[in-house]
Write a protein that holds these residues in place. Sequence first.
Motif, short mmCIF file in Angstrom:
data_model
loop_
_atom_site.label_atom_id
_atom_site.label_comp_id
_atom_site.label_asym_id
_atom_site.label_seq_id
_atom_site.Cartn_x
_atom_site.Cartn_y
_atom_site.Cartn_z
N ARG A 12 15.58 -22.49 30.30
CA ARG A 12 15.37 -23.23 31.55
C ARG A 12 16.17 -22.59 32.68
NH1 ARG A 12 16.15 -29.00 32.65
NH2 ARG A 12 15.40 -29.49 30.58
N ILE A 13 15.67 -22.72 33.89
CA ILE A 13 16.52 -22.49 35.06
C ILE A 13 16.53 -23.77 35.89
CG2 ILE A 13 15.96 -20.01 35.26
CD1 ILE A 13 14.61 -21.09 38.06
N GLN A 14 17.56 -23.94 36.69
CA GLN A 14 17.58 -24.97 37.75
C GLN A 14 18.16 -24.27 38.97
OE1 GLN A 14 16.44 -28.23 35.15
NE2 GLN A 14 16.45 -28.13 37.34
N SER A 15 18.07 -24.95 40.10
CA SER A 15 18.59 -24.29 41.29
C SER A 15 19.24 -25.31 42.23
CB SER A 15 17.42 -23.55 41.95
OG SER A 15 17.62 -23.41 43.31
N ALA A 29 28.16 -46.78 32.34
CA ALA A 29 27.64 -47.76 33.30
C ALA A 29 26.98 -48.94 32.56
CB ALA A 29 26.62 -47.08 34.21
N GLY A 30 27.16 -48.98 31.26
CA GLY A 30 26.64 -50.11 30.48
C GLY A 30 25.27 -49.86 29.85
N GLY A 31 24.79 -48.63 29.90
CA GLY A 31 23.46 -48.32 29.36
C GLY A 31 23.43 -48.37 27.83
N THR A 32 22.30 -48.83 27.30
CA THR A 32 22.09 -48.87 25.84
C THR A 32 20.63 -48.47 25.58
OG1 THR A 32 21.22 -51.11 25.81
CG2 THR A 32 23.61 -50.88 25.63
N ARG A 33 20.26 -48.46 24.30
CA ARG A 33 18.86 -48.13 23.99
C ARG A 33 17.89 -49.21 24.45
NH1 ARG A 33 16.75 -49.57 19.30
NH2 ARG A 33 15.86 -47.50 18.96
N ASP A 34 18.41 -50.38 24.80
CA ASP A 34 17.53 -51.45 25.28
C ASP A 34 17.30 -51.40 26.80
OD1 ASP A 34 17.32 -52.48 22.72
OD2 ASP A 34 19.22 -53.57 22.93
N ASP A 35 17.93 -50.45 27.46
CA ASP A 35 17.79 -50.41 28.92
C ASP A 35 16.55 -49.65 29.38
OD1 ASP A 35 19.99 -51.69 30.55
OD2 ASP A 35 21.11 -50.78 28.90
N VAL A 36 16.15 -49.96 30.60
CA VAL A 36 15.05 -49.24 31.25
C VAL A 36 15.65 -48.49 32.43
CG1 VAL A 36 12.83 -49.46 32.44
CG2 VAL A 36 13.41 -51.03 30.55
N VAL A 37 15.67 -47.17 32.32
CA VAL A 37 16.37 -46.35 33.30
C VAL A 37 15.36 -45.72 34.26
CG1 VAL A 37 17.93 -44.39 33.63
CG2 VAL A 37 18.24 -45.91 31.66
N GLN A 38 15.45 -46.11 35.51
CA GLN A 38 14.53 -45.58 36.54
C GLN A 38 15.20 -44.41 37.23
OE1 GLN A 38 12.90 -48.61 39.02
NE2 GLN A 38 11.90 -47.16 40.41
N VAL A 39 14.67 -43.21 36.98
CA VAL A 39 15.29 -42.01 37.55
C VAL A 39 14.51 -41.60 38.79
CG1 VAL A 39 16.05 -39.65 37.14
CG2 VAL A 39 16.00 -41.29 35.23
N CYS A 40 15.10 -41.84 39.98
CA CYS A 40 14.41 -41.41 41.19
C CYS A 40 15.20 -40.36 41.94
CB CYS A 40 13.94 -42.56 42.06
SG CYS A 40 14.82 -44.07 41.92
N TYR A 41 15.96 -39.56 41.21
CA TYR A 41 16.42 -38.28 41.74
C TYR A 41 15.21 -37.36 41.67
CZ TYR A 41 21.41 -39.39 41.06
OH TYR A 41 22.66 -39.93 41.12
N GLY A 42 15.21 -36.31 42.52
CA GLY A 42 14.11 -35.35 42.46
C GLY A 42 14.05 -34.64 41.12
N TYR A 43 12.84 -34.41 40.65
CA TYR A 43 12.63 -33.59 39.45
C TYR A 43 12.22 -32.20 39.92
CZ TYR A 43 12.83 -37.44 36.08
OH TYR A 43 13.24 -38.47 35.28
N GLY A 44 12.30 -31.24 39.04
CA GLY A 44 11.94 -29.88 39.42
C GLY A 44 13.18 -29.00 39.39
N LEU A 45 13.34 -28.19 40.43
CA LEU A 45 14.48 -27.27 40.43
C LEU A 45 15.80 -28.02 40.59
CD1 LEU A 45 13.07 -24.41 42.66
CD2 LEU A 45 13.65 -24.26 40.24
N PHE A 46 15.77 -29.10 41.35
CA PHE A 46 16.98 -29.91 41.56
C PHE A 46 17.42 -30.51 40.22
CE2 PHE A 46 18.67 -34.21 43.02
CZ PHE A 46 19.89 -33.71 43.41
N THR A 47 18.75 -30.51 40.00
CA THR A 47 19.26 -30.92 38.69
C THR A 47 19.29 -32.43 38.47
OG1 THR A 47 21.46 -30.83 39.65
CG2 THR A 47 20.76 -28.90 38.37
N GLY A 48 19.21 -33.21 39.56
CA GLY A 48 19.38 -34.66 39.45
C GLY A 48 18.42 -35.31 38.48
N GLY A 49 17.11 -35.11 38.69
CA GLY A 49 16.10 -35.74 37.83
C GLY A 49 16.21 -35.30 36.38
N PRO A 50 16.11 -33.98 36.12
CA PRO A 50 16.18 -33.52 34.73
C PRO A 50 17.46 -33.95 34.01
CG PRO A 50 15.45 -31.74 36.16
CD PRO A 50 15.81 -32.89 37.06
N GLY A 51 18.60 -33.93 34.71
CA GLY A 51 19.88 -34.27 34.07
C GLY A 51 19.91 -35.71 33.58
N LEU A 52 19.63 -36.65 34.50
CA LEU A 52 19.68 -38.07 34.12
C LEU A 52 18.56 -38.41 33.14
CD1 LEU A 52 21.89 -39.99 35.03
CD2 LEU A 52 21.65 -38.15 36.67
N ASN A 53 17.42 -37.73 33.30
CA ASN A 53 16.30 -37.94 32.37
C ASN A 53 16.76 -37.60 30.94
OD1 ASN A 53 13.05 -38.09 32.61
ND2 ASN A 53 13.63 -36.79 30.92
#
Length: 435
Positions: free
Chosen positions: A88-91, A123-147
Amino acid sequence: MQRYYQKDIETMPQERLRELQSQKLVKQVRHVYEHVPYYRDLMEKKGVTPDEIRGVDDLYKLPFLSKNDLRETYPYGMLAVPLSDCVRIQSTSGTTGKRVIAYYTQHDIDLWEECCARAIMAAGGTRDDVVQVCYGYGLFTGGPGLNGGSHKVGSLTLPMSSGNTERQIQFMMDLKATILCCTPSYAAYIGESLKERGYKPEDNCLKAGIFGAEPWTEEMRHDIEASLGIKAYDIYGLTETSGPGVSFECEEQKGMHINEDHFLAEIIDPDTGEVLPEGSRGELVFTSLDKEAFPLLRYRTRDICVLTRKKCSCGRTHVRMSKPMGRSDDMLIIRGVNVFPSQIETVLLNEGYAPNYRIEVDRANNSDTLDVYVELVPEQFSDTVSGVTAREKALAGAIKTMLGINPAVHLVAPKTIERSEGKAVRVIDKRKLHD
Ligand code: ADP
Ligand code: ZN
């Protein structure tokens, strides 16, 4: 509630952590020296060999790396493994110039996603949580990282990416999202949009938000927490070190724990390069400890903050960093005074305004000018002209008290300052256009 993803590592006694870091550092330095000719040259110029690096105490002997080095070696000069080992690359988002490319082996991706998983569980996350990731996906690391982090925790992941606020709200409500991940400026915008649609904070199922990728103040945290009815956690990272998750807040919300088993942190004087003692404000420098493809030794982030090793009630032993005030290159020098945009944000929110503002700096008659454009909140919008002028004067006075310089404040109609879905651009320095 189990709040750790890797408890043994996250709560490891500091002496053992230091031993672990030393062992990893010795190996990492050798790896870089043998596979990255550019850094080997820097070491040779400084007259240091890998044999002289026996542990963390020898770190100071190594040369620094800066963003310029990464630009000079673009695109493959810093690669420490064969390209065929990378998956993978990110930028970078290019906020401050030409983009930098980072490479990852599968090992590097796992390490990064584990760091994000630690942040989500803190932050209190567990397997029962629903995590909405609205950082950008693609080259930006925010989306892929939290995903990736959310997958590791086992939460249901909504890979929304940024933008399309209408759809964000629909999914948030219909799928009962419990954790929201995005930039703080976008979180504020989502909060504002929910209110406009008649939703109250208690109408959503969110319990926490994990917000980062740009500087934000404590005042902004309180605003977002109130508008969404959640606890808002900070997360920090940069593409060069892997992405978000280099450090994250625990339930104490008093600084972000740096994942020290992977990243060694130092604070230096940005002018002299001298390493500063714990508690000093300075530039944050990172050394990766077990990256394969894109290991960076003593990388200067230009982010200004303070480190503390004081015990934290959450049980984590990893060092904490304060919220970065901004990067050293975000700092404006106006009429000789150092100004961080975050200082102005603090005043605006304390005075009852929303975090919708733009700062313009220019030069007229050989003197710097500072113009601050701020939206009136809807309840103030019906004010008379003289009422608005009085408000502008009061706000200018409050900013003067904080900064020591007099700004021109312009209150503008609600919704006239552009909203951000990613990293907010709040400062326009027109002086640069004249240079
Ligand atoms: P770019 O340098 O192009 O913005 P990145 O997307 O890699 O590239 O951004 C990393 C930078 O974002 C960090 O060096 C820091 O300045 C900023 N940043 C990231 N997280 C935070 C945070 N939680 N608080 C303040 N600044 C942050
Ligand atoms: Zn803690």
